[in-house]
Design a protein around this motif. Structure first.
Motif, PDB file in Angstrom:
ATOM      1  N   ALA A  87       7.028   4.280  -8.656  1.00  0.00           N
ATOM      2  CA  ALA A  87       7.613   3.001  -8.093  1.00  0.00           C
ATOM      3  C   ALA A  87       7.692   2.069  -9.192  1.00  0.00           C
ATOM      4  N   TYR A  88       6.494   1.730  -9.877  1.00  0.00           N
ATOM      5  CA  TYR A  88       6.542   0.923 -10.892  1.00  0.00           C
ATOM      6  C   TYR A  88       7.576   0.953 -11.793  1.00  0.00           C
ATOM      7  N   VAL A 129       0.933  -1.243  -0.074  1.00  0.00           N
ATOM      8  CA  VAL A 129       0.263  -0.064   0.090  1.00  0.00           C
ATOM      9  C   VAL A 129       0.921   1.310   0.195  1.00  0.00           C
ATOM     10  N   VAL A 130       0.734   1.998  -0.993  1.00  0.00           N
ATOM     11  CA  VAL A 130       1.580   3.182  -1.134  1.00  0.00           C
ATOM     12  C   VAL A 130       0.995   4.457  -0.314  1.00  0.00           C
ATOM     13  N   GLU A 131       1.705   4.874   0.679  1.00  0.00           N
ATOM     14  CA  GLU A 131       1.299   6.013   1.657  1.00  0.00           C
ATOM     15  C   GLU A 131       2.080   7.100   1.409  1.00  0.00           C
ATOM     16  N   GLU A 132       1.717   8.122   2.118  1.00  0.00           N
ATOM     17  CA  GLU A 132       2.797   9.305   2.101  1.00  0.00           C
ATOM     18  C   GLU A 132       4.089   9.169   2.605  1.00  0.00           C
ATOM     19  N   GLU A 178      11.003   5.197  -4.104  1.00  0.00           N
ATOM     20  CA  GLU A 178      12.322   4.489  -4.251  1.00  0.00           C
ATOM     21  C   GLU A 178      11.994   3.353  -2.850  1.00  0.00           C
ATOM     22  N   ASP A 179      11.713   3.883  -1.898  1.00  0.00           N
ATOM     23  CA  ASP A 179      11.127   2.828  -0.870  1.00  0.00           C
ATOM     24  C   ASP A 179      10.466   1.739  -1.270  1.00  0.00           C
ATOM     25  N   TYR A 180       9.168   2.103  -2.009  1.00  0.00           N
ATOM     26  CA  TYR A 180       8.222   1.179  -2.405  1.00  0.00           C
ATOM     27  C   TYR A 180       8.934   0.383  -3.499  1.00  0.00           C
TER      28      TYR A 180
END
Length: 88
Positions: free
Chosen positions: A48-49, A8-11, A16-18
């Motif tokens: 991120a993708y 789940v992508v959050e603020e 890069e973290d994801y």
């Protein structure tokens, strides 16, 4: 290989973290990773993708995408779900 992992992508995190999370999930043995983001975080999901695709090249492909609206605290919230798969 295992099934699917969901990120789940959050603020709080960066694209890069994801990206790193997705690659680590593939290294753990998951065959698919689902990125999920709502509203403003959709851009970060796409970043991120693209970073995963840049790092892994032809070893990954998109196998599913879902765009829609869901109810959250009595209001409509748009979302994007993107499923990527690691190839052999």
């Amino acid at each position: 290989m295992q099934g699917r992992s969901r990120i789940v992508v959050e603020e709080q995190g960066t694209a890069e973290d994801y990206t790193l999370k997705a690659i680590l999930e593939f290294n753990k043995g998951f065959s698919q990773v689902e990125f999920y983001a709502t509203e403003d975080m959709v851009c970060k999901l796409v970043d991120a993708y693209l970073a995963v695709k840049e790092r892994m090249g032809e070893a990954v492909k998109v196998v599913g995408a879902d765009i829609g609206v869901t109810k959250f605290h009595n209001r409509n919230v748009s979302y994007l779900s993107l499923v990527i798969e690691r190839l052999a």
